[in-house]
Design an enzyme around this catalytic site. Structure first.
Site, short mmCIF file in Angstrom:
data_model
loop_
_atom_site.label_atom_id
_atom_site.label_comp_id
_atom_site.label_asym_id
_atom_site.label_seq_id
_atom_site.Cartn_x
_atom_site.Cartn_y
_atom_site.Cartn_z
N CYS A 134 -29.80 3.46 -31.82
CA CYS A 134 -28.54 4.05 -32.27
C CYS A 134 -28.67 5.57 -32.34
O CYS A 134 -29.23 6.11 -33.30
CB CYS A 134 -28.15 3.49 -33.64
SG CYS A 134 -26.58 4.13 -34.27
N CYS A 137 -26.81 7.19 -35.28
CA CYS A 137 -27.45 6.91 -36.57
C CYS A 137 -28.67 7.81 -36.78
O CYS A 137 -28.90 8.34 -37.88
CB CYS A 137 -27.91 5.46 -36.66
SG CYS A 137 -26.63 4.23 -36.36
N ASP A 138 -29.48 7.97 -35.75
CA ASP A 138 -30.81 8.59 -35.90
C ASP A 138 -30.95 9.93 -35.19
O ASP A 138 -32.00 10.58 -35.31
CB ASP A 138 -31.88 7.63 -35.36
CG ASP A 138 -31.89 6.30 -36.10
OD1 ASP A 138 -31.57 6.31 -37.30
OD2 ASP A 138 -32.21 5.27 -35.48
#
Length: 301
Positions: A134, A137-138
């Site tokens: 992701c 997300c990261d």
């Protein structure tokens, strides 16, 4: 005494939320089992450009769609189905991962798909320690660092473009000779970015720790070693159908065939066989599944 819902919708992506809107507006008692987060894969899209009529993030779209459905009485619980038992005659029992059980007269399966895991040496060992599925997300962990994106479809190119605004350098590793599956607008944007390099006809066979740092070494199938800080994987998706019994027929991608589903169970979104995995098609199948569930319930009343 368990409350009985007219419709239980498994999944809170665009398909599930669209089905919920239609069912709730038809005055059907509707429950959404939303998984561990609202929106499914859509929630991870930072800038959504290919859904008509919307300009914003995927999470913002999901929140707006949920607000529409709940305005008409739909309820949402953030839990995932572990199993579905029973039938249309006696009611469907949905057991969730929070150990709660819900009963519905109909079920709409809109559980979508999850990123396909990279099955090479080291991929599992370094998951969450440099290997991610992701980018949105990261990605912020990799400010001014060097990263790899694996894949060659729209998701991979979108991830690369997102990361290019954060990381120092982005290498796209793709096993084929060209991005034939990705949209032209994304291919053009990738080509214009100076800090994105495309490594065609390349695949990884191993991920290991660099000897003298906390970085990773990605080893290609021809033995080349690439030292990077992070590896983002975007190599496709697999349908989320493991919670269903084996007697329910799937296609060769593990997706569900609507015409083969038991009476009272309907299918929508990326888990639906033979559709393009796009938000627009998810919404369309969510509409169809919701209307089919409404018609089915009306025929039994």
């Amino acid at each position: 005494m368990l409350e009985i819902y007219d419709v239980i919708i498994l999944g809170s992506g665009p398909a599930g939320l669209t089905a919920a809107l239609y069912c709730a507006r038809a005055n059907k008692k509707t429950l959404i089992l939303g998984g561990d987060r609202l929106g499914g894969q859509t929630a991870g899209i930072a800038v959504l450009e290919n859904y008509p009529g919307w300009r914003g993030s995927g999470l913002e779209l999901s929140e707006f769609m949920l607000s529409q459905a709940t305005t008409f009485g739909a309820e949402i619980v953030y839990a995932s189905a572990k199993s579905v038992s029973g039938d249309a005659e006696s009611g469907f029992n949905v057991l969730c991962d929070d150990d709660n059980r819900y009963v519905g007269k109909t079920v709409i399966v809109a559980t979508g798909a999850s990123p396909r895991k990279l099955e090479i040496e080291g991929a599992r060992d370094f998951f969450g320690k440099g290997v991610s599925y992701c980018a949105t997300c990261d990605g912020f962990f990799y400010y001014d660092k060097d990263v790899i994106v694996m894949g060659g479809g729209n998701s991979a190119l979108n991830d690369a473009l997102y990361l290019a605004d954060i990381a120092k350098s982005v290498k796209i590793v793709y096993r084929k000779g060209a991005f034939t599956r990705a949209e032209a607008v994304l291919r053009n944007r990738v080509a214009e970015r100076e800090n994105i390099e495309c490594l065609f006809n390349t695949d990884l066979k191993k991920i290991s720790a660099a000897a003298d740092s906390e970085r990773l070494v990605a080893t290609t199938t021809d033995g080349t070693e690439i030292t990077v800080d992070g590896i983002f994987v975007a190599i496709g998706h697999e349908a989320n159908t493991d919670f269903l019994t084996e007697d329910i027929r799937r296609d060769n991608m593990g997706r569900l065939i609507p015409s083969e589903m038991p009476e009272g169970i309907f299918v929508a979104g990326d888990v639906h066989s033979e559709i393009k995995m796009q938000i627009a098609t998810a919404v369309g199948t969510g509409c169809s599944a919701g209307m089919d569930a409404i018609a089915y319930l009306n025929s039994k009343s």
